[in-house]
Every structure is written in structure tokens, then in C-alpha cells.
Design a protein around this motif. Sequence first.
Motif, mmCIF file in Angstrom:
data_model
loop_
_atom_site.group_PDB
_atom_site.id
_atom_site.type_symbol
_atom_site.label_atom_id
_atom_site.label_comp_id
_atom_site.label_asym_id
_atom_site.label_seq_id
_atom_site.Cartn_x
_atom_site.Cartn_y
_atom_site.Cartn_z
ATOM 1 N N ILE A 14 17.945 -2.759 38.411
ATOM 2 C CA ILE A 14 18.960 -1.628 38.148
ATOM 3 C C ILE A 14 20.327 -2.060 38.183
ATOM 4 O O ILE A 14 20.562 -2.715 39.156
ATOM 5 N N LEU A 20 21.429 5.306 40.765
ATOM 6 C CA LEU A 20 20.157 4.977 41.088
ATOM 7 C C LEU A 20 19.891 3.590 41.780
ATOM 8 O O LEU A 20 19.083 3.377 42.585
ATOM 9 N N SER A 24 17.753 2.525 45.020
ATOM 10 C CA SER A 24 16.761 1.212 44.980
ATOM 11 C C SER A 24 17.257 0.219 43.883
ATOM 12 O O SER A 24 17.946 0.634 42.914
ATOM 13 N N VAL A 27 13.452 -1.577 39.647
ATOM 14 C CA VAL A 27 12.546 -0.446 39.187
ATOM 15 C C VAL A 27 10.912 -1.346 38.624
ATOM 16 O O VAL A 27 11.240 -2.254 38.324
ATOM 17 N N CYS A 29 7.064 -1.001 37.152
ATOM 18 C CA CYS A 29 6.486 -0.181 36.378
ATOM 19 C C CYS A 29 4.766 -0.947 36.156
ATOM 20 O O CYS A 29 4.746 -2.289 36.055
ATOM 21 N N PHE A 45 5.516 4.180 38.138
ATOM 22 C CA PHE A 45 6.784 3.686 38.404
ATOM 23 C C PHE A 45 7.315 3.742 39.731
ATOM 24 O O PHE A 45 6.804 4.526 40.720
ATOM 25 N N THR A 46 8.136 3.103 40.115
ATOM 26 C CA THR A 46 8.682 3.077 41.517
ATOM 27 C C THR A 46 10.011 3.868 41.802
ATOM 28 O O THR A 46 10.659 3.595 42.406
ATOM 29 N N PHE A 47 9.804 5.123 41.382
ATOM 30 C CA PHE A 47 10.985 5.982 41.524
ATOM 31 C C PHE A 47 10.733 6.877 42.693
ATOM 32 O O PHE A 47 9.653 7.284 43.123
ATOM 33 N N SER A 53 8.775 9.732 37.562
ATOM 34 C CA SER A 53 7.782 8.871 37.004
ATOM 35 C C SER A 53 6.779 9.936 36.110
ATOM 36 O O SER A 53 6.060 9.225 35.166
ATOM 37 N N GLY A 84 19.860 4.034 34.284
ATOM 38 C CA GLY A 84 18.619 3.186 34.376
ATOM 39 C C GLY A 84 17.805 3.019 33.297
ATOM 40 O O GLY A 84 16.650 2.636 33.298
ATOM 41 N N VAL A 88 14.139 0.406 32.913
ATOM 42 C CA VAL A 88 13.072 1.251 32.746
ATOM 43 C C VAL A 88 12.472 0.402 31.440
ATOM 44 O O VAL A 88 11.149 -0.098 31.642
#
Length: 104
Positions: A14, A20, A24, A27, A29, A45-47, A53, A84, A88
Motif C-alpha cells: 500500500i 490505509l 496495514s 494488501v 488477495c 482480501f486482507t482488509f 472485502s 489503495g 488492490v
Amino acid sequence: MNKNTVLTAGFAQIPKGTTLYEVSTMVGCVLIIDVDAEVICDASFTFVMDKTSEFLVSLLVGKTVADGMQEITKAIQERFLAPGQGAVLQAIRAAIERYHEKKA
């Protein structure tokens, strides 16, 4: 889940300076792809926030990976208007590229 599915993953950094990034730095996926149809069956997703997500998953499920990223890129650029966005897209691209590398 269809037996002819694969799980593939991609990650992207990111950009620094975004809100964001403070939560983190990366990101992730994960895509589950139907190999026969070359269609995304599910994604994750790692949100931190589930809604982010969930929304991204709704944009991806049913999309083809056979022709690369055109359809996916258009959907993300038009509908995911959040910091971000580029990360993504890069994470999705990395997951799809990994799928194509292993398929060949």
C-alpha cells in the motif's frame, strides 16, 4: 466447491502516506478460480473492515481471468473509490498472473 478449482494469492504494498498504510502496509488477495470456466468463484482480501472485502468480492465473483485484467480493472476503477485502489489491482493482478504461470 468444484473439484476443478484452484486457490491463488497475490500481494501488493500500500502506498506510504495513505491512511490505509497506517493500518496495514500490504494488501493480500486470495482468489478461487474454476479452471474449466476460468472464472473467479470466490475471493478474499486482507482488509480490516469486512465491508471493503465484501464489496471487492462482489465485484470479482463471476469475472473471467481468461483475458487478463480488462474487465476486472474497469470494475475496480469505476466502483472502488478508495485509497489503495492501485494496490488492490496489483494484488489481484499478481494472483491472476500466478494462476496463468502454473496453468501453462
